[in-house]
Design an enzyme around this catalytic site. Structure first.
Site, PDB file in Angstrom:
ATOM      1  N   ASP A   1      -9.042  -4.896  -6.015  1.00  0.00           N
ATOM      2  CA  ASP A   1      -8.622  -3.869  -5.067  1.00  0.00           C
ATOM      3  C   ASP A   1      -8.629  -2.507  -5.767  1.00  0.00           C
ATOM      4  OD1 ASP A   1      -7.496  -2.406  -3.021  1.00  0.00           O
ATOM      5  OD2 ASP A   1      -5.523  -3.363  -3.130  1.00  0.00           O
TER       6      ASP A   1
ATOM      7  N   SER B   1       0.831  -1.201   0.000  1.00  0.00           N
ATOM      8  CA  SER B   1       0.000   0.000   0.000  1.00  0.00           C
ATOM      9  C   SER B   1       0.869   1.257   0.000  1.00  0.00           C
ATOM     10  CB  SER B   1      -0.944  -0.057   1.213  1.00  0.00           C
ATOM     11  OG  SER B   1      -1.924   0.940   1.159  1.00  0.00           O
TER      12      SER B   1
ATOM     13  N   HIS C   1      -7.898  -5.324   0.001  1.00  0.00           N
ATOM     14  CA  HIS C   1      -6.570  -4.709   0.059  1.00  0.00           C
ATOM     15  C   HIS C   1      -5.638  -5.436   1.024  1.00  0.00           C
ATOM     16  CE1 HIS C   1      -3.857  -1.398  -0.699  1.00  0.00           C
ATOM     17  NE2 HIS C   1      -3.794  -1.061   0.579  1.00  0.00           N
TER      18      HIS C   1
END
Length: 474
Positions: free
Chosen positions: A328, A265, A384
């Site tokens: 995602d 991320s 995610h």
């Protein structure tokens, strides 16, 4: 579906039992593939020959190469370790710090027998929140007195080095830079100032003023706060100083080296940005004009910069592999409307604006609906989830091949901090808990959060300052 019908891994499966390999353009990706080959061959692997082989190969490898799979799981677990080690408890006066000391990092996290155990932590990395351009993901403690920690500072990751045994198997010393992702809700993207800013504006080396990255990422990397000893130097300064120290040390020993950066991320964005900075700062250059190969293992990462940033990363020889769940949403931002997929004419015009972003490197998109273990309909946070992504890597054998776990990686890990597995798996959601929420009885019989031992040992200001001076940054 009954449990017996789930594709449960055999207890006899090991990492050397990998079956297959993903469909990616391997000629454009440098991976530290020798790490797992070592587990299979038990003999030194020349990184240079692997580099040449990868660069010279124009074939599409499908099914998944076992060494590549193991690399991805290894560096993915390193990124996951940042979540495990981060103190996000607002009732802790150390909230925002790392819960475990670097000397026993993986052991204290229960990862002593994982594929990360061949690495030793050499340095921690901290970042400060001094700019309104920094995303509001920094966790803060309710503890407000003058203690050892500052709510404006967060632990952001670490530098680790392969130990002698792993290095002997690899045929090189691997320096891993691991960045932490956000631990708060995914709305951090909304809090992040998503306009592009020249890297030179924050004093990063740049041959072109048009090389730009997202302002928020840049400030996480470069901001510092003199009010706290942990942020006396920026994350960038801490990293470059440590890499200067390490590369000098192993160059004097005549060892071959590689630099691998990883993160999930937000950590993925920082990995790509710092890889660019390392190469542009010439830290990958040795005296004999040989370069230390730099690669990035990106997990569920957003776009980082503009097309000029992408081109420069490629010119510098940095190899990036982006792995993500195709459902995602985070990898689609910023630049949802105009990005690298736009027609050439649109890209040409859009690149003149401060909002045109481009992904970098090769991609491996995985689909969670292919796994018989995983619920089909998941919320945004679950899509995610890094543990889910590592599960998908383990079971991927190509787009046309059946999902089947290759390494025997424990399926229960997927539900460690989420509600992702089907009920038939009989694994409770969010099962990973801290006993008594971390409270322990002290000598007076009172329940208290224990003091962190040796937190001051995380700092090496003199070393950082010394090496920054050599870089001309202090």
């Amino acid at each position: 579906m009954a449990v017996s019908k789930l594709n449960l891994p055999s207890p006899n499966h090991h990492h050397h039992g990998f079956l297959i390999n993903p469909k990616i353009k391997i000629n454009t990706l440098i991976t530290s593939q020798a790490v797992t080959a070592a587990a299979t061959t038990r003999r030194p692997i020349e990184h240079t020959s692997l580099r040449n082989k990868i660069q010279g190969s124009g074939t599409m490898l499908d099914p998944m190469d076992p060494i590549l799979r193991s690399d991805l799981i290894r560096y993915g677990e390193m990124a996951q370790s940042c979540y495990e080690a981060f103190d996000k408890d607002p009732y802790s006066k150390y909230c925002g710090s790392c819960k475990v000391p670097p000397q026993t990092f993986f052991q204290d996290l229960g990862m002593g027998d994982s594929c990360c155990s061949g690495y030793e932590i050499s340095s921690y990395i901290y970042s400060s929140n001094t700019s309104n351009l920094v995303p509001k993901f920094f966790t803060e403690s309710v503890y407000k007195s003058d203690g050892p920690w500052n709510s404006m500072v967060n632990w952001m990751g670490y530098v680790a080095v392969s130990n002698d045994e792993t290095t002997a198997r690899l045929g090189r010393r691997d320096i891993a830079v691991v960045w932490r992702g956000t631990v708060t809700k995914l709305e951090w993207m909304e809090d992040l100032m998503d306009f592009l800013k020249p890297v030179s504006a924050q004093n990063l080396k740049s041959k072109d003023p048009n090389i730009k990255v997202m302002a928020g990422f840049l400030h996480v990397y470069t901001d510092k706060d003199q009010r706290c000893p942990y942020s006396k130097f920026s994350a960038r300064e801490q990293l470059l100083a440590e890499l200067t120290r390490l590369t000098k040390l192993y160059k004097q020993r005549g060892e071959k080296m590689s630099i691998t950066l990883t993160g999930h991320s937000l950590g993925s964005a920082l990995a790509i940005l710092s890889a660019y900075d390392i190469a542009e700062s010439d830290l990958d250059n040795l005296d004999n004009k040989q370069k230390i190969p730099i690669s990035v293992m990106s997990f569920s990462g957003p776009r980082v910069g503009n097309i000029m940033f992408k081109k420069r990363v490629e010119e510098l020889g940095i190899k990036v592999l982006r792995v993500f769940n195709v459902h995602d949403k985070v990898p689609n931002v910023p630049g949802v409307l105009v990005n690298e997929r736009a027609p050439p004419l649109v890209r040409l015009v859009a690149d003149l604006t401060p909002f045109f972003y481009s992904h970098i490197g090769e991609e491996l998109g995985l689909d969670h609906t292919r796994s018989s273990f995983v619920k089909e309909n998941l919320d945004i946070a679950s899509l995610h989830n890094l543990e889910l992504l590592l599960h998908l890597i383990d079971g991927y054998h190509g787009k046309k091949n059946k999902f089947s776990l290759a390494s025997g990686r424990d399926v229960a890990l997927v539900n460690k901090d989420g509600d992702i597995l089907k009920h038939e798996c009989l694994i409770p959601p969010k099962w990973s808990q801290v006993e008594n929420k971390g409270l322990k009885k002290n000598q007076n019989g009172e329940w208290k959060l224990p003091e962190q031992k040796g937190i001051e040992d995380h700092l090496r200001h003199k070393d950082v300052e010394l090496h920054l001076r050599k870089l001309g940054l202090a």
